[in-house]
Design a protein around this motif. Structure first.
Motif, PDB file in Angstrom:
ATOM      1  N   GLY A 109       0.819  -1.202   0.133  1.00 31.51           N
ATOM      2  CA  GLY A 109      -0.031   0.090  -0.012  1.00 31.51           C
ATOM      3  C   GLY A 109       0.879   1.334  -0.160  1.00 31.51           C
ATOM      4  O   GLY A 109       0.275   2.227   0.345  1.00 31.51           O
ATOM      5  N   ALA A 110       2.157   1.158  -0.521  1.00 28.29           N
ATOM      6  CA  ALA A 110       2.787   2.364  -0.600  1.00 28.29           C
ATOM      7  C   ALA A 110       3.738   2.356  -1.670  1.00 28.29           C
ATOM      8  O   ALA A 110       3.894   1.554  -2.376  1.00 28.29           O
ATOM      9  CB  ALA A 110       3.842   2.310   0.805  1.00 28.29           C
ATOM     10  N   ARG A 111       4.056   3.739  -2.011  1.00 29.54           N
ATOM     11  CA  ARG A 111       4.903   4.075  -3.006  1.00 29.54           C
ATOM     12  C   ARG A 111       5.932   5.143  -2.670  1.00 29.54           C
ATOM     13  O   ARG A 111       5.564   6.134  -1.988  1.00 29.54           O
ATOM     14  CB  ARG A 111       4.006   4.591  -4.376  1.00 29.54           C
ATOM     15  N   LEU A 112       6.949   5.008  -3.116  1.00 29.96           N
ATOM     16  CA  LEU A 112       8.186   6.096  -2.948  1.00 29.96           C
ATOM     17  C   LEU A 112       8.048   7.090  -3.589  1.00 29.96           C
ATOM     18  O   LEU A 112       7.815   6.995  -4.809  1.00 29.96           O
ATOM     19  CB  LEU A 112       9.814   5.512  -2.968  1.00 29.96           C
ATOM     20  N   ILE A 113       7.882   8.195  -3.148  1.00 29.69           N
ATOM     21  CA  ILE A 113       7.692   9.738  -4.092  1.00 29.69           C
ATOM     22  C   ILE A 113       8.937  10.438  -4.502  1.00 29.69           C
ATOM     23  O   ILE A 113       9.149  11.149  -5.178  1.00 29.69           O
ATOM     24  CB  ILE A 113       6.640  10.570  -3.299  1.00 29.69           C
ATOM     25  N   ASN A 114      10.171   9.971  -3.461  1.00 30.27           N
ATOM     26  CA  ASN A 114      11.386  10.482  -3.905  1.00 30.27           C
ATOM     27  C   ASN A 114      12.472   9.408  -3.766  1.00 30.27           C
ATOM     28  O   ASN A 114      12.241   8.411  -2.687  1.00 30.27           O
ATOM     29  CB  ASN A 114      11.940  11.549  -2.804  1.00 30.27           C
ATOM     30  N   GLU A 115      13.384   9.243  -4.689  1.00 31.00           N
ATOM     31  CA  GLU A 115      14.438   8.548  -4.527  1.00 31.00           C
ATOM     32  C   GLU A 115      15.804   8.983  -3.788  1.00 31.00           C
ATOM     33  O   GLU A 115      15.798  10.352  -4.005  1.00 31.00           O
ATOM     34  CB  GLU A 115      15.040   8.014  -6.007  1.00 31.00           C
ATOM     35  N   PRO A 116      16.600   8.337  -3.192  1.00 30.17           N
ATOM     36  CA  PRO A 116      17.646   8.943  -2.648  1.00 30.17           C
ATOM     37  C   PRO A 116      18.675   9.665  -3.659  1.00 30.17           C
ATOM     38  O   PRO A 116      18.965   9.121  -4.873  1.00 30.17           O
ATOM     39  CB  PRO A 116      18.448   7.791  -2.132  1.00 30.17           C
ATOM     40  N   LYS A 117      19.022  10.819  -3.395  1.00 25.79           N
ATOM     41  CA  LYS A 117      19.946  11.559  -4.191  1.00 25.79           C
ATOM     42  C   LYS A 117      21.276  11.827  -3.433  1.00 25.79           C
ATOM     43  O   LYS A 117      21.192  11.807  -2.175  1.00 25.79           O
ATOM     44  CB  LYS A 117      19.404  12.968  -4.595  1.00 25.79           C
ATOM     45  N   PHE A 118      22.302  11.727  -3.994  1.00 21.87           N
ATOM     46  CA  PHE A 118      23.707  11.977  -3.403  1.00 21.87           C
ATOM     47  C   PHE A 118      24.545  12.821  -4.307  1.00 21.87           C
ATOM     48  O   PHE A 118      24.261  13.031  -5.670  1.00 21.87           O
ATOM     49  CB  PHE A 118      24.351  10.704  -2.986  1.00 21.87           C
ATOM     50  N   GLU A 119      25.391  13.422  -3.816  1.00 18.50           N
ATOM     51  CA  GLU A 119      26.437  14.378  -4.225  1.00 18.50           C
ATOM     52  C   GLU A 119      27.771  13.693  -3.828  1.00 18.50           C
ATOM     53  O   GLU A 119      28.095  13.669  -2.617  1.00 18.50           O
ATOM     54  CB  GLU A 119      26.129  15.955  -4.230  1.00 18.50           C
ATOM     55  N   LYS A 120      28.636  14.076  -4.753  1.00 11.56           N
ATOM     56  CA  LYS A 120      30.024  13.818  -4.462  1.00 11.56           C
ATOM     57  C   LYS A 120      30.818  15.025  -3.518  1.00 11.56           C
ATOM     58  O   LYS A 120      30.494  16.081  -3.967  1.00 11.56           O
ATOM     59  CB  LYS A 120      30.930  13.339  -5.455  1.00 11.56           C
ATOM     60  N   THR A 121      31.384  14.800  -2.220  1.00 10.59           N
ATOM     61  CA  THR A 121      31.572  15.723  -1.647  1.00 10.59           C
ATOM     62  C   THR A 121      33.322  16.479  -1.902  1.00 10.59           C
ATOM     63  O   THR A 121      33.754  17.188  -1.044  1.00 10.59           O
ATOM     64  CB  THR A 121      31.453  15.860  -0.042  1.00 10.59           C
ATOM     65  N   TYR A 122      33.850  15.724  -2.851  1.00 11.58           N
ATOM     66  CA  TYR A 122      35.193  16.100  -3.217  1.00 11.58           C
ATOM     67  C   TYR A 122      35.129  16.913  -4.453  1.00 11.58           C
ATOM     68  O   TYR A 122      34.174  17.105  -5.024  1.00 11.58           O
ATOM     69  CB  TYR A 122      36.264  14.972  -3.066  1.00 11.58           C
ATOM     70  N   ASP A 123      36.499  17.323  -4.968  1.00 16.05           N
ATOM     71  CA  ASP A 123      36.259  18.046  -6.203  1.00 16.05           C
ATOM     72  C   ASP A 123      35.661  17.460  -7.327  1.00 16.05           C
ATOM     73  O   ASP A 123      35.504  16.340  -7.646  1.00 16.05           O
ATOM     74  CB  ASP A 123      38.013  17.780  -6.663  1.00 16.05           C
ATOM     75  N   GLU A 124      34.611  18.308  -7.735  1.00 17.22           N
ATOM     76  CA  GLU A 124      33.664  17.851  -8.685  1.00 17.22           C
ATOM     77  C   GLU A 124      34.217  17.385  -9.975  1.00 17.22           C
ATOM     78  O   GLU A 124      33.717  16.310 -10.478  1.00 17.22           O
ATOM     79  CB  GLU A 124      32.621  18.949  -8.867  1.00 17.22           C
ATOM     80  N   GLU A 125      35.045  18.072 -10.521  1.00 20.89           N
ATOM     81  CA  GLU A 125      35.674  17.546 -11.889  1.00 20.89           C
ATOM     82  C   GLU A 125      36.398  16.460 -11.558  1.00 20.89           C
ATOM     83  O   GLU A 125      36.311  15.433 -12.415  1.00 20.89           O
ATOM     84  CB  GLU A 125      36.723  18.778 -12.033  1.00 20.89           C
TER      85      GLU A 125
END
Length: 151
Positions: A119-135
């Motif tokens: 009886g449930a559905r997730l409305i958001n999936e986990p999101k992450f970001e890298k916390t070191y140099d983006e490039e």
């Protein structure tokens, strides 16, 4: 739509796992016998029955798999939570063309189960970001994913 059981990835899960995605992997601790869960993102579905992931060559995940090759990967996608269970095989060598000393693990999927509670559905999936140099993160991610695809 909880508790559907399949023996391979459906098209949506296959597409999801052909890009970097947050998942967890459960192994059996080689020393204590207790379940151990780790989060990983370098994962790639080679096909509907095979998933590959990369971890540091010193990762405890590798020792656990050597002791007990059955693993479960948890994927949150498409509004639900899926359990992918199968036998893991550790690649022989450190991955080529990647600056870190990583090992590839290949999982032969035996069961794909929708484990979302009724009886449930997730409305958001986990999101992450890298916390070191983006490039640097983007470059490394591209190298690892390419190596997983081409292994």
């Amino acid at each position: 739509m909880g508790n559907r059981i399949e023996t391979s990835l459906n098209e949506d899960l296959l597409a999801t796992l052909q890009e970097e995605h947050y998942v967890t992997i459960a192994t059996v601790d080689a020393e204590s016998g207790a379940p151990k869960v780790n989060a990983i993102s370098w994962i790639y579905a080679k096909d509907s029955k095979t998933v590959r992931f990369a971890v540091d060559q010193k990762s405890k995940i590798l020792n656990n798999i050597k002791s007990e090759p059955l693993v479960t990967i948890t994927v949150i996608a498409d509004g639900s939570t899926y359990s992918l269970t199968g036998k893991a095989f550790i690649g022989e060598d450190v991955m080529n063309n990647v600056p870190l000393k990583l090992r590839m693990v290949e999982v032969k999927i035996e069961e794909v189960k929708d484990v979302m509670f009724y009886g449930a559905r997730l409305i958001n999936e986990p999101k992450f970001e890298k916390t070191y140099d983006e490039e640097a993160a983007l470059k490394l991610d591209n190298q690892v994913m390419k190596a997983l695809k081409n292994a």
